[in-house]
Design a protein around this motif. Structure first.
Motif, mmCIF file in Angstrom:
data_model
loop_
_atom_site.group_PDB
_atom_site.id
_atom_site.type_symbol
_atom_site.label_atom_id
_atom_site.label_comp_id
_atom_site.label_asym_id
_atom_site.label_seq_id
_atom_site.Cartn_x
_atom_site.Cartn_y
_atom_site.Cartn_z
ATOM 1 N N ARG B 22 0.817 -1.215 0.000
ATOM 2 C CA ARG B 22 0.000 0.000 0.000
ATOM 3 C C ARG B 22 0.851 1.265 0.000
ATOM 4 O O ARG B 22 1.737 1.438 0.837
ATOM 5 C CB ARG B 22 -0.921 0.031 1.219
ATOM 6 C CG ARG B 22 -1.959 -1.067 1.218
ATOM 7 C CD ARG B 22 -3.215 -0.667 1.938
ATOM 8 N NE ARG B 22 -2.964 0.027 3.197
ATOM 9 C CZ ARG B 22 -3.948 0.489 3.971
ATOM 10 N NH1 ARG B 22 -5.213 0.326 3.613
ATOM 11 N NH2 ARG B 22 -3.662 1.100 5.099
ATOM 12 N N THR B 23 0.527 2.156 -0.936
ATOM 13 C CA THR B 23 1.231 3.433 -0.999
ATOM 14 C C THR B 23 0.809 4.333 0.165
ATOM 15 O O THR B 23 1.545 5.249 0.533
ATOM 16 C CB THR B 23 0.928 4.150 -2.325
ATOM 17 O OG1 THR B 23 -0.503 4.259 -2.468
ATOM 18 C CG2 THR B 23 1.486 3.372 -3.499
ATOM 19 N N ASP B 25 0.550 3.539 3.269
ATOM 20 C CA ASP B 25 0.997 3.098 4.590
ATOM 21 C C ASP B 25 2.046 3.961 5.291
ATOM 22 O O ASP B 25 1.955 4.147 6.506
ATOM 23 C CB ASP B 25 1.525 1.659 4.494
ATOM 24 C CG ASP B 25 0.393 0.648 4.384
ATOM 25 O OD1 ASP B 25 -0.786 1.067 4.492
ATOM 26 O OD2 ASP B 25 0.675 -0.543 4.204
ATOM 27 N N PRO B 26 3.077 4.446 4.587
ATOM 28 C CA PRO B 26 4.116 5.179 5.324
ATOM 29 C C PRO B 26 3.561 6.300 6.200
ATOM 30 O O PRO B 26 3.998 6.483 7.334
ATOM 31 C CB PRO B 26 5.021 5.707 4.198
ATOM 32 C CG PRO B 26 4.888 4.653 3.135
ATOM 33 C CD PRO B 26 3.444 4.233 3.172
ATOM 34 N N PHE B 28 0.456 6.506 7.533
ATOM 35 C CA PHE B 28 -0.280 5.932 8.667
ATOM 36 C C PHE B 28 0.663 5.380 9.736
ATOM 37 O O PHE B 28 0.348 5.376 10.914
ATOM 38 C CB PHE B 28 -1.201 4.797 8.186
ATOM 39 C CG PHE B 28 -2.449 5.266 7.485
ATOM 40 C CD1 PHE B 28 -3.327 6.130 8.109
ATOM 41 C CD2 PHE B 28 -2.740 4.832 6.203
ATOM 42 C CE1 PHE B 28 -4.483 6.559 7.466
ATOM 43 C CE2 PHE B 28 -3.886 5.246 5.552
ATOM 44 C CZ PHE B 28 -4.766 6.113 6.174
ATOM 45 N N LEU B 29 1.815 4.889 9.293
ATOM 46 C CA LEU B 29 2.740 4.236 10.223
ATOM 47 C C LEU B 29 3.635 5.215 10.967
ATOM 48 O O LEU B 29 4.257 4.849 11.959
ATOM 49 C CB LEU B 29 3.620 3.239 9.456
ATOM 50 C CG LEU B 29 2.911 1.942 9.056
ATOM 51 C CD1 LEU B 29 3.640 1.247 7.916
ATOM 52 C CD2 LEU B 29 2.773 1.011 10.255
ATOM 53 N N THR B 30 3.719 6.439 10.494
ATOM 54 C CA THR B 30 4.646 7.391 11.124
ATOM 55 C C THR B 30 3.887 8.563 11.740
ATOM 56 O O THR B 30 3.611 8.553 12.936
ATOM 57 C CB THR B 30 5.676 7.886 10.103
ATOM 58 O OG1 THR B 30 4.987 8.417 8.968
ATOM 59 C CG2 THR B 30 6.584 6.750 9.656
ATOM 60 N N THR B 31 3.520 9.535 10.926
ATOM 61 C CA THR B 31 2.810 10.692 11.472
ATOM 62 C C THR B 31 1.328 10.407 11.698
ATOM 63 O O THR B 31 0.639 11.186 12.340
ATOM 64 C CB THR B 31 2.940 11.905 10.532
ATOM 65 O OG1 THR B 31 2.519 11.505 9.222
ATOM 66 C CG2 THR B 31 4.377 12.372 10.465
ATOM 67 N N GLY B 32 0.878 9.289 11.186
ATOM 68 C CA GLY B 32 -0.510 8.899 11.416
ATOM 69 C C GLY B 32 -1.450 9.509 10.401
ATOM 70 O O GLY B 32 -1.139 10.502 9.734
#
Lengths: 158, 776
Positions: B22-23, B25-26, B28-32
């Motif tokens: 998924r493009t 995701d980064p 969502f996984l870091t700054t949300g």
């Protein structure tokens, strides 16, 4: 108002806060770090999980003043230079997130879990994440992601 | 049509059918994600905070509301009651006319409250903390009335006096039921089953931010499943002109059917923003969410099934009672879908179904993952197991004997559904084989023989469901997409769907990338802004890929044709002689690859964009079989779900990673209904499950890893071959798990355990069976 000094994602901070201010609200409103979310009223969901001196805590159940003098890490501060932390990378490789709301807390809980138990079994991962709720994934890929992160090589299952 | 396109043009490997990460995701996984409560926007600077005073009583007349003390509290800007909103129209019930038209709702309750949690007033404050304090200072005089509850609320305590009844309406005519339906059946079994009320409980609760511009237009950020439908709801609720509302959808933290459209609270927040003349925000607590957001299911089924002693089912009747809650919303209409899917994947010569809809002093019922179809599947799958137990035939064999044979031309059921394709026996056999069904039965027999404390149960559930419905057969289901290519080599897609976890940004980019050759990373998806995308059906009913995705593919292909004309002019060639090479995103003259022009160059002048609408002939009908394996401790009654094996045939799979994720989530949510989750009220209509400490939302320790078996039967209704996958998991798993738990203790005389089959319910069923009064 009370003055607190603490470290947030490596930055030293000094802020005036109301004594009743929750750590999660301090992080979101005062620090502008909005990855940690509030998903319940009862310390049940874990969407607000952060690291406090290396241990995962639910920041909705910690007062900001209780964090004074300590080191807070949120999912914003987990990785450096735009690279994903191995746990974050494992979540992506294994599609361990959908809507993303539980994700920052889930990742921090997983980081805390692996710090305490670097090579957990599936059962231990499930027990360790029992306090972090996800409504999208059925937990399957979250568990796989954490197990994959425990191995140094996180790989997508063929 | 092949199940998947392995190779496309030249040496370019097709991206379709591959596990693209998924493009989205980064972030969502870091700054949300940026959910509504996270939105920082200049237009919202200085926003006030809205808090709802909610009824603490299930049923009462309201004789007075005094906000004066609250107005004196620190930070309170204003307080409003229903009287302030009196000029706004009452909200009619869903399907008004078929459902009693007197059963209307006000944005804020005025003369009467009808469920615990109904909004009666708002307090508006400078800071969020102040609102929580000030809420308690609003004094409401309530005169309690008896609560009308359950599937037979009676008419002694009317929710709506003008209606004269607590029956909201009927789907089908009770007088049409045939007294001779079961004539000629050797065995007839009947049972009344509760498909209990559950909470959608997305991790992100409801929220809103609203601001009015100097031009008299409302801009509002709302977590929803379709900005366009949400805008249309707000226009009606607030009596506005269609052009006056702009809805923006931020990231949405799960929805599961419960975030379709606008709720009264969303309208009130917008109204407050206009009234106080500054932006307003609202974010509900989990307590409010569990009593204020619509609930799901809440049907009672009386099933009657008859057939021969060797397992041929000859007749089936389903009598539904739908508890619609206090106000008949979409939940009052969902029995139509349950009736449509009454016989599921089975070929039953005689079948009939009717539904009665009642109102009760509880939270209104809305759509919840599956919405009407899980109820149909649960009813017939329990009925088949009851029938199989009665005649002593293996429940898998009874299913195989009665499933519709494979068909490739659309099949019309007695209830009017037009199934597109189906191979139900193959799905059953694939699931049984993946589960090792024979070995499981042998293990079960051994444990029964040895009197093991932990008994084994195997539950089977075969299903077919309906996805991607339109507004009836006259209006084919459709969706729009816009694709634009830019000179810098990037592309943008605008979609009328509305992802909230499904991964459309990745999946839609894959579809465009396949046609355009532009890498997925360079394609941006936009959705959920009604000024940018005025039309769209949103995401729900498992419609998005088969219509929204197909529209993206169609738009991309149309874009290539426009570009071909420009390329022909550029190369001074005949358009028909040009070949589009996706491996380098360029047109070349056939036989002369040196004579070429890149797509980006064709976007340098006039904008290179296409908006298109894709329509498909009708709804599609994914199907499958789930097998659940459960252990039950017969001393404590505790059930443990040990395995879930599923076949979910959603046609051709675009991205297996995403499709599996949808299945996993559905399986978990469906299993949760079978043995964990239930919204509970006491006899006075007080909700007892108002936090995650009390509502047993499923956690990681309560489910196993799932075993997914593959099967892909493409539909011919769209060029992708895709059917819906968002809800299938939750439709198949619930009865499979329930059947497994009952099966574990069936040899001890238990025939049925209502959901949720908790330790206590299982223990009580075992005790009743031991005491000789067979629990059925």
């Amino acid at each position: 108002m009370t003055r607190i000094e603490l470290t947030v994602n490596g930055d030293k901070r000094s802020d005036e806060v109301e004594p009743r201010l929750l750590l999660v609200h301090y992080l979101r409103e005062t620090c502008g770090l909005r990855a940690a979310n509030v998903g319940c009223d009862t310390t049940s969901c874990g969407a607000c999980t952060v690291l406090l001196d290396g241990r995962s805590v639910k920041s909705c159940t910690v007062l900001a003043v209780q964090a004074a003098g300590q080191d807070v890490v949120t999912s914003e501060g987990l990785s450096a230079d735009g690279e994903l932390h191995p746990v974050q990378a494992a979540f992506r490789l294994n599609h361990g997130l959908q809507c993303g709301f539980c994700t920052p807390g889930m990742v921090m809980a997983a980081v805390g879990l692996l710090a305490e138990n670097p090579h957990p079994t599936e059962e231990e991962v499930r027990a360790g994440l029992e306090g972090n709720l996800c409504r999208c994934t059925g937990y399957h890929n979250i568990i796989r992601a954490v197990l994959a992160a425990a191995d140094t090589q996180a790989e997508v299952q063929a | 049509m092949p199940a998947r396109r392995e190779l496309a043009r030249g040496d370019y490997l097709s991206i379709l059918g591959t596990r693209v990460l998924r493009t989205e995701d980064p972030k969502f996984l870091t700054t949300g994600g940026v959910y509504t409560d996270d939105v920082v926007d200049d237009r919202l600077a200085g926003a006030c905070h809205v808090f709802f005073v909610r009824s603490p009583l299930a049923h009462a007349t309201v004789s007075g509301i005094d906000v004066s003390a609250a107005l004196e509290a620190p930070g309170v800007i204003a307080a409003f009651t229903g009287a302030d909103l009196a000029d706004l129209p009452a909200i009619p019930p869903s399907a008004a006319g078929l459902i009693n038209t007197e059963m209307t709702q006000r944005l804020l309750a005025t003369d009467k409250v009808r469920y615990v949690g109904e909004p009666v007033a708002v307090v508006v404050t400078e800071l969020a903390y102040q609102g929580e304090d000030a809420l308690e200072l609003v004094a409401v005089d309530y005169d309690p009335l008896p609560a009308a509850l359950g599937f037979d609320p009676g008419d002694s305590s009317l929710l709506f006096e003008a209606a004269g009844t607590n029956v909201a309406g009927y789907w089908g005519d009770p007088a049409s039921l045939r007294p001779d339906l079961f004539e000629g059946c050797e065995t007839v079994v009947s049972h009344t089953i509760v498909n209990q009320r559950v909470a959608p409980a997305p991790m992100e609760t409801r929220a809103a931010a609203a601001v009015w511009g100097a031009d008299g237009r409302l801009t509002t950020w709302i977590p929803n499943q379709g900005a366009q439908g949400t805008r249309d709801d707000l226009v009606k609720l607030l009596s506005l002109e269609p052009g006056q509302v702009r809805v923006i959808t931020p990231d949405v933290g799960g929805a599961f059917g419960a975030k379709f459209g606008a709720d009264p609270e969303h309208a009130v927040v917008a109204w407050v923003a206009r009234r106080v003349g500054r932006p307003a925000r609202w974010s509900e607590t989990r307590y409010e969410n569990l009593i204020g957001m619509t609930h799901g299911r809440a049907q009672q089924h009386t099933v009657t099934i008859g057939g021969s002693r060797d397992g041929n089912i000859q007749a089936y009747r389903l009598e539904i009672v739908q508890d619609a809650g206090a106000y008949p919303k979409i939940g009052a209409v969902l029995p139509m879908l349950t009736i449509l899917m009454t016989t599921g994947p089975y070929d039953i010569p005689s079948a009939e179904a009717i539904a009665k809809v009642v109102v009760t002093n509880t939270t209104p019922i809305g759509a919840y993952r599956g919405a009407g179809r899980p109820e149909a599947t649960a009813a017939i799958e329990r009925a088949i197991d009851l029938f199989a137990a009665e005649i002593g035939v293996d429940p898998a064999d009874v299913r195989r004997k009665n499933l519709l044979p494979k068909f490739t031309e659309p099949h019309r059921t007695k209830f009017g559904a037009l199934y597109d394709t189906g191979d139900y026996v193959a799905a059953l056999d694939a699931a049984l084989e993946a589960a090792g069904y024979a070995e499981l039965r042998a293990e079960q027999a051994a444990r029964r023989a040895s009197g093991d404390v932990r008994q084994l149960g195997i539950g089977v559930s075969s299903y077919v469901e309906i996805t991607g419905m339109g507004d009836g057969e006259g209006t084919p289901p459709s969706e729009n997409a816009t694709v634009e290519v830019f000179a810098d080599g990037t592309a943008t897609i605008l979609t009328g769907t509305s992802p909230h976890g499904q991964g459309h940004a990745t999946a839609w980019a894959m579809l465009a990338s396949e046609e355009l050759g532009i890498p997925v990373e360079k394609i941006t998806l936009q959705w959920g802004d009604t000024d940018l995308i005025p039309e769209g059906g949103g995401t729900g009913g498992s419609r998005s890929l088969q219509q929204g995705g197909a529209a993206v593919q169609q738009a991309s292909r149309e874009l290539i044709e426009i570009a071909r004309e420009r390329a022909a002019a550029e190369l001074e060639a005949n358009p028909a002689d040009l070949v589009y090479d996706t491996s380098r995103s360029a047109f070349a003259v056939a036989g002369d690859p040196e004579a070429s022009v890149p797509l980006t160059k064709l976007a340098e002048g006039e904008r290179l964009l296409v908006r298109t609408v894709f329509s498909q002939p009708g709804a599609t009908f994914p199907f499958g079989t789930h097998v659940a394996v459960a252990e039950v401790d017969i001393e404590t009654g505790k059930p443990t779900l040990t395995r879930m094996i599923t076949v979910d045939d959603a046609g051709t799979i675009l991205n297996p990673l995403l499709a599996e994720g949808q299945r996993h989530g559905g399986i978990g949510q469906g299993a949760a209904q079978a043995f964990l989750e239930e919204v509970v009220y006491d006899d006075d209509g007080n909700p007892l499950t108002t936090s995650f400490a009390d509502y047993p939302i499923i956690s990681a320790t309560e489910v196993p890893s799932y075993e997914l078996a593959e099967m892909q039967t493409p539909t011919s209704y769209n060029p992708l071959g895709a059917k819906g996958i968002g809800e299938a998991g939750s439709i198949g798993s619930t009865p499979a798990v329930q059947n497994a738990i009952v099966d574990a203790v069936a040899h001890l005389g238990v025939r049925h355990i209502d959901m949720p089959a908790t330790s206590r319910r299982v223990w009580e069923a075992l005790r009743a069976a031991r005491q000789g009064s067979e629990h059925r």
